[in-house]
Design an enzyme around this catalytic site. Structure first.
Site, PDB file in Angstrom:
ATOM      1  N   HIS A  77      21.909  66.516  32.888  1.00  0.00           N
ATOM      2  CA  HIS A  77      23.142  66.459  33.673  1.00  0.00           C
ATOM      3  C   HIS A  77      24.083  67.612  33.335  1.00  0.00           C
ATOM      4  O   HIS A  77      24.599  68.296  34.207  1.00  0.00           O
ATOM      5  CB  HIS A  77      23.882  65.154  33.384  1.00  0.00           C
ATOM      6  CG  HIS A  77      23.853  64.213  34.531  1.00  0.00           C
ATOM      7  ND1 HIS A  77      24.443  64.494  35.726  1.00  0.00           N
ATOM      8  CD2 HIS A  77      23.308  62.986  34.659  1.00  0.00           C
ATOM      9  CE1 HIS A  77      24.242  63.483  36.551  1.00  0.00           C
ATOM     10  NE2 HIS A  77      23.555  62.548  35.929  1.00  0.00           N
ATOM     11  N   GLU A 120      28.104  54.295  29.529  1.00  0.00           N
ATOM     12  CA  GLU A 120      28.173  54.311  30.985  1.00  0.00           C
ATOM     13  C   GLU A 120      26.910  53.658  31.568  1.00  0.00           C
ATOM     14  O   GLU A 120      26.982  52.786  32.417  1.00  0.00           O
ATOM     15  CB  GLU A 120      28.284  55.775  31.455  1.00  0.00           C
ATOM     16  CG  GLU A 120      28.343  55.925  32.964  1.00  0.00           C
ATOM     17  CD  GLU A 120      28.184  57.381  33.405  1.00  0.00           C
ATOM     18  OE1 GLU A 120      27.722  58.217  32.605  1.00  0.00           O
ATOM     19  OE2 GLU A 120      28.514  57.680  34.567  1.00  0.00           O
ATOM     20  N   ASP A 167      21.121  55.831  40.092  1.00  0.00           N
ATOM     21  CA  ASP A 167      21.799  57.087  40.426  1.00  0.00           C
ATOM     22  C   ASP A 167      21.709  57.380  41.917  1.00  0.00           C
ATOM     23  O   ASP A 167      22.598  57.992  42.500  1.00  0.00           O
ATOM     24  CB  ASP A 167      21.157  58.259  39.663  1.00  0.00           C
ATOM     25  CG  ASP A 167      21.503  58.209  38.186  1.00  0.00           C
ATOM     26  OD1 ASP A 167      22.485  57.523  37.837  1.00  0.00           O
ATOM     27  OD2 ASP A 167      20.788  58.847  37.382  1.00  0.00           O
ATOM     28  N   HIS A 178      68.488  32.992  42.232  1.00  0.00           N
ATOM     29  CA  HIS A 178      67.135  32.502  42.529  1.00  0.00           C
ATOM     30  C   HIS A 178      67.181  31.019  42.902  1.00  0.00           C
ATOM     31  O   HIS A 178      66.554  30.587  43.860  1.00  0.00           O
ATOM     32  CB  HIS A 178      66.214  32.672  41.319  1.00  0.00           C
ATOM     33  CG  HIS A 178      65.760  34.088  41.104  1.00  0.00           C
ATOM     34  ND1 HIS A 178      66.624  35.105  40.793  1.00  0.00           N
ATOM     35  CD2 HIS A 178      64.516  34.637  41.155  1.00  0.00           C
ATOM     36  CE1 HIS A 178      65.934  36.227  40.655  1.00  0.00           C
ATOM     37  NE2 HIS A 178      64.652  35.974  40.877  1.00  0.00           N
TER      38      HIS A 178
END
Ligand SMILES: *Cc1c(COP(=O)(O)O)cnc(C)c1O
Length: 777
Positions: free
Chosen positions: A258, A321, A355, A414
């Site tokens: 890579h 990863e 991938d 409120h």
């Protein structure tokens, strides 16, 4: 690769530390890029493109011609492969489109959440050494599914000013038609700020080098969202010696090629296996075109030998990863992994599948971000908006809680926002509230809420005419050649007069069995909802639940067939529908009106009161409450007190909106003409009130007589036209009655009903025959 054999804690931590990038101070450059793009827009982009990509761009946007040209340049084989991958990616990401349920947190307070697409998404795909057209699919397809109204792609041009054709082909397949020729930090600046040509994006996606990443991080300061903080890619391969060393080596190299900064970890429990994997890596490296890059990456990568029981801790510490688990420990590891971007399981599951083509997204958290981040998915392209609506009922039920909390936090404003509504509301309508149509809608099965009903010919044509050629009927006259009135107008009018109920609050069915079935069909979702009812009660409830694919919650009555209101509420709490038979069949017992009202007010789902026997005790009916509660339906029948069991006419009594909803799903002609006519004449001609009084007198007589029979253990007081009693050897008694021609109902075989028989009240003569046989039993 560094090898660590049974490393110490410290050695392990060091071995798993990712190589640090040289810290470049990019801030000044990024600031400069952003400020130039802000000032000069497209002109600035062109100048940077000339400087970094060495080309002058005529038009930033890729033209139709360029798309068409790209189609021709890409081989059919590659196009088919891209389409196959795209289909899988689309399938997997479509499976992430889960619609959430509306939740009623308090009766009348409905909350839900909806996915809404981010309005403008900018996708970035780097140029550089490899054309990442797979990334175009991984980002473009989820964006297409999410339906982001504006979605576009930026990617740098080559020296000829062109975009790689495979990127354009993939963009087209992913439904992206806007592609701009700009890369690097200037592309991120353009997407963040907007230029004359490039729209300003709300969220940025896509990988990139250090400059791109630094620019994305800077963009966050401008309020632009980003997908993930991107870092160098990484894999951890965990395998025992049972897997071919060549597989492991190939996986390690697939990651290493890579980039020089990729990080690769190999984990095994066998030192000699580790050595074979390492020599296999060397062998395969020789043949790898990108072996220079891979070699550099491997230098800072690590191979570890450690006992398999340590693996989960190592993997989760590293938070890779990608993690590939192969061999004997596969299943064990898969269960133990808590930190990872994506997990690849088994000897065939090379990371490359994910991938490119298996369907999962390859944009994943790196650098240990997998401890807290997820990869890109459909969710990345949408925002989840929460919604709520408080009805009048909700205001009354939850208002005080809000006021108490707001006052305790000293936020009077409120508290006031609720107080003013409560004060205004209470004079407008008293509790119990008017059944309001929006409240009713929420009980109706979601996909049926806006369904167009079937429209029969007789429904469409309302006027008077002589020639009916609209319904394919036989024209030759007979009493029944025409379809029945689908609105059952005349019969409804007769029943309305009888029961003092408005026609608009009446729905008629083929017996109340059909009415109950239609109510369940209208309000419940098969294989999701449950329905609650008493046990013992009318046996059809469980049958109808099963037919409609519903789970059942049986609320057991005690020995003497009693049950408290709080027990009913507790047992029914998670059910969508609660059916209460009142008086109950087979016990004859009633729940008081106040008890039923308490249930209706407190139960969050729909309450159906089956009043099949109510005509024997009309004072217990809830029919006159239906306009007050949106979650109440009353069911009655002409089968019991009105002597028309053979005609099959049942009814629902409910707020008008409920009746309209039931009409939309009913079979158009569920009551035949003959049945409607016969019922009208029966109602007119038979003195039902006299007969009803006679039945009640007989019931009381039989009750006393039964109580005096020695073998009778208990007789349960009944408000209906039957009596349940407990008797010694109930089944034997049942058989003896049968031998003598008298059929009663043997309930003793039912759970919760030991030794009981149920006898319907017959004529005086029939009852005498019955009681004689019992007395002699
Ligand atoms: C008999 C009975 C019915 C069925 O009524 P039909 O109108 O004849 O279908 C419904 N509920 C209960 C409790 C019954 O006993």
């Amino acid at each position: 690769m560094k090898t660590l054999i049974n490393p110490s804690q410290n050695a392990l931590i060091e071995g798993l530390t990712r190589p640090k990038l040289e810290p470049l101070d990019l801030d000044p450059l990024i600031l400069k890029v952003f400020s130039e793009v802000r000032r000069n827009g497209d002109k600035a982009l062109n100048a940077w493109t000339l400087q970094f990509d060495g080309v002058t761009i005529q038009s930033l946007a890729v033209s139709e011609n360029e798309f068409a040209e790209a189609e021709k340049l890409v081989s059919e084989e590659l196009k088919t492969a891209i389409r196959t991958a795209a289909r899988n990616i689309e399938r997997f990401h479509r499976s992430q489109e889960n619609r959430e349920q509306e939740v009623e947190t308090t009766p009348g307070v409905i909350c839900w959440r909806k996915s809404v697409p981010v309005q403008t998404v900018g996708l970035y795909v780097p140029g550089g050494t490899a054309p990442l057209f797979s990334t175009v699919l991984m980002l473009g397809i989820p964006a297409k599914i999410a339906g982001n109204p504006v979605r576009y792609l930026c990617t740098p041009p080559d020296k000829q000013g062109k975009i790689h054709p495979a990127i354009l082909v993939a963009a087209k397949i992913a439904g992206i038609t806007l592609v701009y020729k700009v890369g690097g930090a200037q592309a991120i600046a353009a997407m963040s700020l907007g230029t004359e040509t490039i729209p300003k994006a709300d969220k940025l996606f896509g990988p990139g080098n250090q400059y791109v990443t630094a620019a994305k991080i800077y963009a966050q300061n401008l309020g632009i969202a980003i997908d993930l903080p991107a870092g160098p890619s990484e894999v951890l391969v965990a395998s025992d010696g049972s897997i071919s060393a060549s597989f492991v080596a190939a996986d390690l190299l697939a990651q290493a090629e890579h980039g020089a900064d990729s990080h690769v970890v190999f984990l095994t429990d066998d030192e000699s296996y580790l050595n074979s994997v390492l020599s296999e890596v060397e062998r395969q490296l020789e043949k790898l075109p990108r072996n220079n890059i891979a070699r550099t990456a491997l230098k800072s990568s690590t191979a570890i030998v450690s006992k398999s029981e340590n693996w989960p801790e190592i993997i989760n510490y590293y938070a890779p990863e990608h993690v590939i688990v192969m061999g004997e420990y596969e299943e064990f590891l898969v269960d133990e992994i808590t930190n990872a971007g994506s997990v690849f399981i088994g000897k065939n599951t090379a990371e490359s599948f994910g991938d490119y083509a298996s369907g999962t997204n390859h944009t994943l958290p790196t650098s240990g971000f997998a401890r807290a981040f997820s990869g890109v998915s459909l969710d990345s392209f949408v925002k989840k908006i929460s919604y709520q609506r408080v009805s009048d009922q909700g205001l009354l039920k939850l208002g005080q809680t809000v006021i108490t909390m707001a006052e305790a936090e000293n936020l009077q404003g409120h508290a006031n926002a609720v107080k003013v509504r409560l004060e205004a509301g209470i004079s407008g309508f008293q509790s119990p509230l008017n059944a309001d149509s929006r409240d009713i809608k929420r009980f109706i099965r979601k996909d049926l809420r806006n369904m167009q009903p079937y429209s029969s010919a007789r429904n469409e044509y309302e006027g008077i005419s002589q020639v009916f050629l609209d319904a394919n009927e036989n024209p030759f006259d007979s009493p029944y050649n025409r379809y029945p009135d689908p609105k059952q107008r005349k019969l409804k009018k007769a029943i309305s007069a009888l029961k003092k109920i408005q026609v608009e609050q009446l729905f008629l069915g083929n017996g109340s069995d059909e009415v109950l079935d239609l109510i369940l069909r209208l309000t419940t979702t098969p294989f999701q909802d449950s329905v609650a009812y008493l046990n013992p009660s009318y046996g059809m409830y469980s049958t109808l639940a099963k037919i409609n694919g519903l789970r059942t919650r049986e609320i057991n009555l005690d020995e003497r067939f009693g049950v408290s209101i709080s027990e009913i509420l507790l047992q029914a709490a998670d059910s969508r529908v609660l059916i209460l038979c009142n008086p109950n069949n087979p016990t004859g017992k009633v729940i008081s009106k106040s008890g039923l009202l308490e249930i209706i007010q407190k139960f969050e789902g729909l309450v159906v009161i089956d009043e099949a026997y109510i005509d024997f005790c009309p004072e217990h009916s809830l029919a006159d409450e239906v306009m007050n509660y949106s979650n109440l339906l009353v069911v009655q029948t002409l089968s019991k007190a009105y002597g028309m069991a053979g005609l099959r006419i049942g009814m629902a009594i409910a707020a008008n909106e409920w009746i309209r909803a039931l009409n939309r799903i009913k079979p158009p002609y569920n009551l035949s003409t003959q049945v409607q006519e016969t019922a009208i004449s029966q109602l007119k001609t038979i003195p039902w009130n006299t007969l009803k009084a006679e039945i009640i007198r007989e019931r009381e007589r039989l009750f006393d007589l039964l109580r005096s029979v020695p073998s009778v253990i208990e007789v349960f007081p009944s408000e209906a036209n039957f009596i349940l009693f407990r008797i010694q050897n109930a089944s034997a008694v049942y058989n003896k009655l049968l031998e003598n021609g008298v059929v009663v109902r043997d309930r003793s075989t039912q759970s919760n009903c030991s030794d009981t028989l149920r006898v319907s009240i017959g004529t005086q003569e029939e009852n005498n025959k019955f009681i004689q046989l019992i007395q002699n039993a």
